[in-house]
Scaffold this motif. Structure first.
Motif, PDB file in Angstrom:
ATOM      1  N   GLN A 120       8.509  -7.727  -0.757  1.00 31.27           N
ATOM      2  CA  GLN A 120       6.975  -8.503  -0.636  1.00 31.27           C
ATOM      3  C   GLN A 120       6.107  -7.681   0.403  1.00 31.27           C
ATOM      4  OE1 GLN A 120      10.017 -10.130  -0.372  1.00 31.27           O
ATOM      5  NE2 GLN A 120      10.300 -11.770  -1.905  1.00 31.27           N
ATOM      6  N   GLY A 121       6.832  -7.325   1.566  1.00 34.50           N
ATOM      7  CA  GLY A 121       6.122  -6.398   2.474  1.00 34.50           C
ATOM      8  C   GLY A 121       5.527  -5.064   2.023  1.00 34.50           C
ATOM      9  N   ARG A 122       6.347  -4.592   1.387  1.00 30.50           N
ATOM     10  CA  ARG A 122       5.913  -3.238   0.865  1.00 30.50           C
ATOM     11  C   ARG A 122       4.974  -3.296  -0.245  1.00 30.50           C
ATOM     12  NH1 ARG A 122      11.429  -2.358   1.564  1.00 30.50           N
ATOM     13  NH2 ARG A 122      12.167  -2.821  -0.499  1.00 30.50           N
ATOM     14  N   GLY A 123       4.907  -4.452  -0.988  1.00 28.08           N
ATOM     15  CA  GLY A 123       4.100  -4.631  -2.049  1.00 28.08           C
ATOM     16  C   GLY A 123       2.799  -5.213  -1.325  1.00 28.08           C
ATOM     17  N   VAL A 124       2.648  -5.837  -0.327  1.00 33.78           N
ATOM     18  CA  VAL A 124       1.394  -6.242   0.213  1.00 33.78           C
ATOM     19  C   VAL A 124       0.732  -5.066   0.830  1.00 33.78           C
ATOM     20  CG1 VAL A 124       0.516  -7.240   2.563  1.00 33.78           C
ATOM     21  CG2 VAL A 124       2.095  -8.543   1.015  1.00 33.78           C
ATOM     22  N   LEU A 125       1.430  -4.077   1.608  1.00 32.18           N
ATOM     23  CA  LEU A 125       0.685  -3.022   2.009  1.00 32.18           C
ATOM     24  C   LEU A 125       0.336  -1.899   0.828  1.00 32.18           C
ATOM     25  CD1 LEU A 125       3.601  -1.866   4.761  1.00 32.18           C
ATOM     26  CD2 LEU A 125       1.375  -2.962   5.139  1.00 32.18           C
ATOM     27  N   GLU A 126       1.272  -1.978  -0.231  1.00 32.66           N
ATOM     28  CA  GLU A 126       0.438  -1.005  -1.296  1.00 32.66           C
ATOM     29  C   GLU A 126      -0.852  -1.697  -1.920  1.00 32.66           C
ATOM     30  OE1 GLU A 126       4.059  -0.849  -3.767  1.00 32.66           O
ATOM     31  OE2 GLU A 126       5.100   0.407  -2.465  1.00 32.66           O
ATOM     32  N   GLU A 127      -0.839  -2.814  -2.260  1.00 37.55           N
ATOM     33  CA  GLU A 127      -1.968  -3.517  -2.710  1.00 37.55           C
ATOM     34  C   GLU A 127      -3.235  -3.259  -1.792  1.00 37.55           C
ATOM     35  OE1 GLU A 127      -3.284  -7.395  -5.120  1.00 37.55           O
ATOM     36  OE2 GLU A 127      -1.211  -7.236  -4.265  1.00 37.55           O
ATOM     37  N   LEU A 128      -2.960  -3.505  -0.557  1.00 41.63           N
ATOM     38  CA  LEU A 128      -4.308  -3.270   0.412  1.00 41.63           C
ATOM     39  C   LEU A 128      -4.494  -2.093   0.363  1.00 41.63           C
ATOM     40  CD1 LEU A 128      -2.896  -5.903   3.192  1.00 41.63           C
ATOM     41  CD2 LEU A 128      -4.929  -6.121   1.790  1.00 41.63           C
ATOM     42  N   GLU A 129      -3.655  -0.946   0.296  1.00 35.50           N
ATOM     43  CA  GLU A 129      -4.073   0.401   0.641  1.00 35.50           C
ATOM     44  C   GLU A 129      -4.782   0.804  -0.622  1.00 35.50           C
ATOM     45  OE1 GLU A 129      -0.317   2.066   1.356  1.00 35.50           O
ATOM     46  OE2 GLU A 129      -0.285   1.406   3.402  1.00 35.50           O
ATOM     47  N   SER A 130      -4.219   0.297  -1.875  1.00 38.59           N
ATOM     48  CA  SER A 130      -4.851   0.545  -2.997  1.00 38.59           C
ATOM     49  C   SER A 130      -6.474   0.377  -3.293  1.00 38.59           C
ATOM     50  CB  SER A 130      -4.200   0.145  -4.133  1.00 38.59           C
ATOM     51  OG  SER A 130      -4.328  -1.287  -4.204  1.00 38.59           O
ATOM     52  N   ASP A 131      -6.532  -0.868  -2.299  1.00 36.80           N
ATOM     53  CA  ASP A 131      -8.465  -1.311  -2.359  1.00 36.80           C
ATOM     54  C   ASP A 131      -9.103  -0.758  -1.228  1.00 36.80           C
ATOM     55  OD1 ASP A 131      -9.107  -3.363  -4.420  1.00 36.80           O
ATOM     56  OD2 ASP A 131      -7.296  -4.163  -3.893  1.00 36.80           O
ATOM     57  N   GLY A 132      -8.316   0.069  -0.367  1.00 36.56           N
ATOM     58  CA  GLY A 132      -8.981   0.860   0.669  1.00 36.56           C
ATOM     59  C   GLY A 132      -9.033   0.411   1.940  1.00 36.56           C
ATOM     60  N   VAL A 133      -7.978  -0.736   2.106  1.00 34.08           N
ATOM     61  CA  VAL A 133      -7.830  -1.409   3.600  1.00 34.08           C
ATOM     62  C   VAL A 133      -6.996  -0.613   4.392  1.00 34.08           C
ATOM     63  CG1 VAL A 133      -7.010  -3.413   4.829  1.00 34.08           C
ATOM     64  CG2 VAL A 133      -8.194  -3.781   2.478  1.00 34.08           C
ATOM     65  N   ASP A 134      -7.213  -0.296   5.510  1.00 32.45           N
ATOM     66  CA  ASP A 134      -6.430   0.304   6.551  1.00 32.45           C
ATOM     67  C   ASP A 134      -5.427  -0.324   7.035  1.00 32.45           C
ATOM     68  OD1 ASP A 134      -5.450   1.994   8.517  1.00 32.45           O
ATOM     69  OD2 ASP A 134      -7.349   2.566   9.541  1.00 32.45           O
ATOM     70  N   THR A 135      -4.125   0.036   6.645  1.00 27.13           N
ATOM     71  CA  THR A 135      -2.888  -0.965   7.204  1.00 27.13           C
ATOM     72  C   THR A 135      -2.256  -0.272   8.342  1.00 27.13           C
ATOM     73  OG1 THR A 135      -1.550   0.142   5.369  1.00 27.13           O
ATOM     74  CG2 THR A 135      -2.740  -1.917   4.793  1.00 27.13           C
ATOM     75  N   SER A 136      -2.768   1.014   8.797  1.00 26.25           N
ATOM     76  CA  SER A 136      -1.981   1.642   9.930  1.00 26.25           C
ATOM     77  C   SER A 136      -1.777   0.805  11.340  1.00 26.25           C
ATOM     78  CB  SER A 136      -2.826   2.865  10.300  1.00 26.25           C
ATOM     79  OG  SER A 136      -3.889   2.591  10.865  1.00 26.25           O
ATOM     80  N   PHE A 137      -2.363  -0.379  11.376  1.00 24.66           N
ATOM     81  CA  PHE A 137      -2.134  -1.067  12.404  1.00 24.66           C
ATOM     82  C   PHE A 137      -1.271  -2.151  12.097  1.00 24.66           C
ATOM     83  CE2 PHE A 137      -6.177   0.818  12.766  1.00 24.66           C
ATOM     84  CZ  PHE A 137      -5.961   1.565  14.124  1.00 24.66           C
ATOM     85  N   PHE A 138      -0.552  -2.486  10.992  1.00 25.24           N
ATOM     86  CA  PHE A 138       0.511  -3.387  10.599  1.00 25.24           C
ATOM     87  C   PHE A 138       1.738  -3.009  11.523  1.00 25.24           C
ATOM     88  CE2 PHE A 138      -1.704  -4.923   7.257  1.00 25.24           C
ATOM     89  CZ  PHE A 138      -1.354  -5.959   6.811  1.00 25.24           C
ATOM     90  N   VAL A 139       2.517  -4.098  11.994  1.00 24.87           N
ATOM     91  CA  VAL A 139       3.676  -4.286  12.424  1.00 24.87           C
ATOM     92  C   VAL A 139       4.482  -4.591  11.162  1.00 24.87           C
ATOM     93  CG1 VAL A 139       5.284  -5.252  13.859  1.00 24.87           C
ATOM     94  CG2 VAL A 139       2.933  -4.866  14.644  1.00 24.87           C
ATOM     95  N   VAL A 140       5.568  -3.522  11.251  1.00 27.56           N
ATOM     96  CA  VAL A 140       6.655  -3.799  10.028  1.00 27.56           C
ATOM     97  C   VAL A 140       8.084  -4.052  10.704  1.00 27.56           C
ATOM     98  CG1 VAL A 140       7.709  -2.743   7.947  1.00 27.56           C
ATOM     99  CG2 VAL A 140       5.331  -2.324   8.481  1.00 27.56           C
TER     100      VAL A 140
END
Length: 333
Positions: A120-140
């Motif tokens: 689920q977490g990887r899916g969230v990151l992939e979907e956000l990134e595909s739309d152009g949202v910077d996820t580099s500040f996420f904590v995983v």
């Protein structure tokens, strides 16, 4: 606040507040997600992006989850076994949704949130990134689970019921280093906070205020820590239930006036009203000593009467600047 033994004046006057604005929209509630094959993602064109400001970074903090949307003919009764008419799995969460919209409108959003290193977490990151949202500040997190929500969409009543499972372990402020926070805020023109992850969000709000960057609070419902976050807000966007619950005022107009009294930094408050559009109360920065005084509820009714239900596009109905009066609230000092 006035002591209990003190009788309030007939009206409490709030100087220099401007328009109650009531957009009218005939669009229906979105209750049934379309099949995956017909789903489209609307983005603005490159020429439209060129017309946007050069610096258009938005920083967000809050929920980014996986939504499991099951559409049913009608909501099940206790102990029922029913079948869904459709099922869809997609990213959700207030912050995730808001920043995805910002990205599709041509802005440059960054999101601070937390997921686990699971499917689920990887899916969230992939979907956000595909739309152009910077996820580099996420904590995983290497262990635990990512947040997710079961959503039952009722075709009969046109409502949805959300059953949320929070992520674990929850995000704590120590997981966001000061260097990462400063990097995330670098160049940001606006900070969006949805009230989740409130301890981390408060640290972000405090640093944002020191940098004089405006803060927008998404106030869906009363949450732990939300009052502290609202004290930093430049703007607030609320659900239809929040202003009444938070202020205990008897009507939405009086609740909006109460919010502006209690939150002196707020420039405007917007309340969403579903298929009825939304209403905004804005604090005027203009000097208007000759402004007419008007009761907030009366102004609300006069704007609603101007609505034309035959108009099929969103339309704004704005008032002139009034000194709004309210007989149901006390001044805050």
């Amino acid at each position: 606040m006035l002591p209990p033994s003190t009788s309030p004046p007939p009206f409490t006057s709030l100087p220099n507040l401007s328009s109650l604005r009531l957009p009218s929209s005939s669009s229906s509630r979105i209750v049934s997600p379309p099949p995956a094959a017909t789903t489209t993602r609307v983005k603005i064109t490159s020429s439209e992006i060129d017309s946007l400001p050069e610096h258009r970074i938005i920083l967000g903090c809050g929920a980014a989850v996986v939504d499991f949307l099951a559409t049913v003919a009608s909501y099940p009764k206790p102990d029922d076994k029913i079948r869904s008419t459709s099922l869809k799995v997609q990213g959700g969460g207030n912050a995730g949704n808001a920043l995805t919209c910002a990205a599709r409108l041509g802005l440059n959003p960054r999101l601070i949130s937390k997921v686990a290193d699971d499917i689920q977490g990887r899916g969230v990151l992939e979907e956000l990134e595909s739309d152009g949202v910077d996820t580099s500040f996420f904590v995983v997190s290497k262990e635990g689970n990512s947040p997710f929500t079961y959503i039952i969409v009722d075709n009969e009543t046109k409502t949805r019921t959300c059953i949320h499972t929070p992520g674990y372990p929850p995000m704590i402020p120590d997981e966001l280093s000061r260097s990462s926070l400063l990097s995330a805020l670098n160049g940001a023109r606006l900070v969006y906070i949805d009230g989740r992850l409130h301890e981390t969000a408060l640290v972000i709000a405090q640093e944002t205020a020191r940098k004089n960057v405006p803060i927008l609070i998404d106030a869906e419902k009363k949450r732990e820590g939300l009052d502290d976050l609202l004290s930093f807000a430049s703007y607030a966007v609320c659900s239809s239930k929040f202003p009444l619950a938070w202020t205990e005022a008897p009507s939405i107009p009086s609740a909006l006036v109460s919010m502006l009294l209690r939150l002196p930094k707020i420039k405007f408050v917007i309340v969403t009203l579903g298929e009825d559009g939304c209403v905004m109360l804005e604090r005027s920065t203009e000097e208007a000593p000759a402004s007419e005084e008007k009761d907030a509820d009366s102004l609300w009714e006069s704007l609603k009467q101007r609505k034309d239900d035959n108009i099929a596009i969103p339309t704004c109905y704005a008032s002139v600047i009034y000194i709004l009066l309210n007989s149901t609230i006390f001044p805050y000092y």
